[in-house]
Design an enzyme around this catalytic site. Sequence first.
Site, PDB file in Angstrom:
ATOM      1  CG  HIS A   1      -3.257  -3.684   3.441  1.00 20.19           C
ATOM      2  ND1 HIS A   1      -2.185  -3.026   4.174  1.00 20.19           N
ATOM      3  CD2 HIS A   1      -3.981  -2.963   2.627  1.00 20.19           C
ATOM      4  CE1 HIS A   1      -2.377  -1.628   3.951  1.00 20.19           C
ATOM      5  NE2 HIS A   1      -3.515  -1.610   2.998  1.00 20.19           N
TER       6      HIS A   1
ATOM      7  CB  CYS B   1      -0.860  -0.073   1.209  1.00 21.97           C
ATOM      8  SG  CYS B   1      -2.279   1.258   1.148  1.00 21.97           S
TER       9      CYS B   1
ATOM     10  CD  GLU C   1      -0.474  -5.838   5.868  1.00 26.89           C
ATOM     11  OE1 GLU C   1      -1.042  -4.600   6.039  1.00 26.89           O
ATOM     12  OE2 GLU C   1      -0.230  -6.325   4.838  1.00 26.89           O
TER      13      GLU C   1
END
EC number: 6.3.5.3
Length: 229
Positions: free
Chosen positions: A195, A86, A197
């Site tokens: 994302h 990002c 994560e």
Amino acid sequence: MKFAVIQFPGSNCDIDMLHAIRDVLGEEAEFVWHAETSLDGFDAVLLPGGFSYGDYLRTGAIAKFANIMPEVLRFASDGKPVLGVCNGFQILTEVGLLPGALLRNDNLHFVCKTVPLRVENTNTIFTSGYEPHQEIRIPVAHGEGNYYCDPETYQELERNHQIVFRYISENPNGSTGDIAGIVNAAGNVLGMMPHPERAVEELVGGTDGIKLFQSILSSFKEAYQSASK
């Protein structure tokens, strides 16, 4: 393996990134403040999402001049893994580690949802744990995730198999060629808007992101074993 999670003023996905590495993957990870000047002792660098320096001027433009960035550039030139997610992707394009630029979403709205992706290249240190053309679901959360590059650069990315992830079914931001993530020519620097994560536990919606971090770890172990022979 030891990961550095770079923190800038305005980072807001740094804790998620640390959690994915330390608590889910079970590897070492530490925060590194943007004012630091060394990455000695680390094996991989992670630039998390957020709004570094408040996104003033444009996304990633001020982070480019942070004290830690020359060290990130050196780290990348040494062939070590660098992942930007990002805002981290935006920073990587600003410093020239990846081609192109990230523009405002074509609908001019912030987009926050889970989207389907296709893994376009599994022959990288970031994607070796996926199946070729595997379809995965990863969250996005951005207002300036519209990846742009000129036609010549796009053809080069295609020719060199540097496009690693593509949006399928829907393109949430209008990015060129439905691109969601690319690597550099050497293959050790990955930038992506989704994302991973945030997709490492079933509790929060799925685990399709964990294989990316597992791939980095597996590649590191293979390289270490080869070097020790």
